[in-house]
Motif scaffolding. Structure first.
Motif, mmCIF file in Angstrom:
data_model
loop_
_atom_site.group_PDB
_atom_site.id
_atom_site.type_symbol
_atom_site.label_atom_id
_atom_site.label_comp_id
_atom_site.label_asym_id
_atom_site.label_seq_id
_atom_site.Cartn_x
_atom_site.Cartn_y
_atom_site.Cartn_z
ATOM 1 N N ASN A 190 -91.506 -6.745 91.618
ATOM 2 C CA ASN A 190 -92.593 -7.230 90.767
ATOM 3 C C ASN A 190 -93.951 -7.192 91.463
ATOM 4 N N GLY A 191 -93.983 -6.603 92.661
ATOM 5 C CA GLY A 191 -95.253 -6.499 93.359
ATOM 6 C C GLY A 191 -95.677 -7.761 94.072
ATOM 7 N N GLY A 192 -94.815 -8.754 94.098
ATOM 8 C CA GLY A 192 -95.209 -10.024 94.685
ATOM 9 C C GLY A 192 -95.125 -10.076 96.198
ATOM 10 N N THR A 193 -94.380 -9.155 96.784
ATOM 11 C CA THR A 193 -94.201 -9.135 98.244
ATOM 12 C C THR A 193 -94.389 -7.719 98.761
ATOM 13 N N THR A 194 -95.102 -7.592 99.867
ATOM 14 C CA THR A 194 -95.341 -6.282 100.460
ATOM 15 C C THR A 194 -95.090 -6.329 101.965
ATOM 16 N N ALA A 195 -94.879 -5.162 102.545
ATOM 17 C CA ALA A 195 -94.713 -5.042 103.988
ATOM 18 C C ALA A 195 -95.386 -3.747 104.441
ATOM 19 N N TYR A 196 -95.922 -3.775 105.661
ATOM 20 C CA TYR A 196 -96.633 -2.621 106.195
ATOM 21 C C TYR A 196 -96.241 -2.360 107.643
ATOM 22 N N ALA A 197 -96.289 -1.102 108.021
ATOM 23 C CA ALA A 197 -96.167 -0.760 109.430
ATOM 24 C C ALA A 197 -97.431 -1.234 110.137
ATOM 25 N N ASP A 198 -97.291 -1.629 111.383
ATOM 26 C CA ASP A 198 -98.459 -2.107 112.131
ATOM 27 C C ASP A 198 -99.558 -1.056 112.191
ATOM 28 N N SER A 199 -99.160 0.209 112.226
ATOM 29 C CA SER A 199 -100.132 1.289 112.379
ATOM 30 C C SER A 199 -101.035 1.461 111.162
ATOM 31 N N VAL A 200 -100.641 0.910 110.005
ATOM 32 C CA VAL A 200 -101.456 1.088 108.795
ATOM 33 C C VAL A 200 -101.972 -0.229 108.233
ATOM 34 N N ARG A 222 -89.023 10.202 110.999
ATOM 35 C CA ARG A 222 -89.544 9.586 109.776
ATOM 36 C C ARG A 222 -89.958 8.153 110.067
ATOM 37 N N GLU A 223 -91.097 7.781 109.555
ATOM 38 C CA GLU A 223 -91.690 6.490 109.868
ATOM 39 C C GLU A 223 -91.927 5.689 108.594
ATOM 40 N N PHE A 224 -91.529 4.443 108.620
ATOM 41 C CA PHE A 224 -91.821 3.525 107.516
ATOM 42 C C PHE A 224 -93.326 3.290 107.453
ATOM 43 N N VAL A 225 -93.887 3.301 106.257
ATOM 44 C CA VAL A 225 -95.311 3.067 106.070
ATOM 45 C C VAL A 225 -95.562 1.735 105.360
ATOM 46 N N ALA A 226 -94.966 1.567 104.190
ATOM 47 C CA ALA A 226 -95.204 0.354 103.407
ATOM 48 C C ALA A 226 -94.128 0.223 102.342
ATOM 49 N N SER A 227 -93.920 -1.001 101.871
ATOM 50 C CA SER A 227 -92.977 -1.216 100.786
ATOM 51 C C SER A 227 -93.420 -2.398 99.946
ATOM 52 N N ILE A 228 -92.853 -2.461 98.754
ATOM 53 C CA ILE A 228 -93.209 -3.502 97.796
ATOM 54 C C ILE A 228 -91.969 -3.861 97.003
ATOM 55 N N ASN A 229 -91.834 -5.128 96.626
ATOM 56 C CA ASN A 229 -90.640 -5.514 95.886
ATOM 57 C C ASN A 229 -90.816 -5.198 94.403
#
Length: 123
Positions: free
Chosen positions: A53-63, A44-51
């Protein structure tokens, strides 16, 4: 917190899909949300996440640069816009609600998981 992912399908390389993650629980709007994917023969691979209120996001390098995560708290919905899809993006995509309101990235930081939706990208 029941979650359900929608929007998967078959698309040609270079195409786009938009995944949605719906929940009927009010707690969903106060938690971080994440997307993970599972491809055959892979972990299983992490793709993206958001806090919360939507103010902070994170992404896997691949996407990064191709996918965009967002959320609509009024609709209790999480969204993943996927552009410039490549065959390597083929997987079952699942959404998850974090244990906290912050930005989460690893599976142990998520408490609730929804059923996945299949994304298949043809070359």
């Amino acid at each position: 917190v029941q979650l359900q992912a929608f929007g998967g399908g078959l698309v040609q390389a270079g195409g786009s899909l938009r995944l949605s993650c719906a929940s009927y629980a009010r707690a969903f709007s106060n938690n971080g949300v994440g997307w993970f994917r599972l491809a055959p023969g892979k972990e299983r691979e992490f793709v993206a996440s958001i806090n919360w209120n939507g103010g902070t996001t994170a992404y896997a390098d691949s996407v990064k640069g191709r996918f965009t995560i967002s959320r609509d708290r009024t609709q209790n919905t999480g969204l993943l816009q996927m552009n410039s899809l490549i065959p390597e993006d083929t997987a079952v995509y699942s959404c998850a609600a974090a244990r906290s309101s912050g930005l989460a990235r690893v599976p142990s930081e998520f408490r609730y998981w929804g059923q996945g939706t299949q994304v298949t990208v043809s070359s």
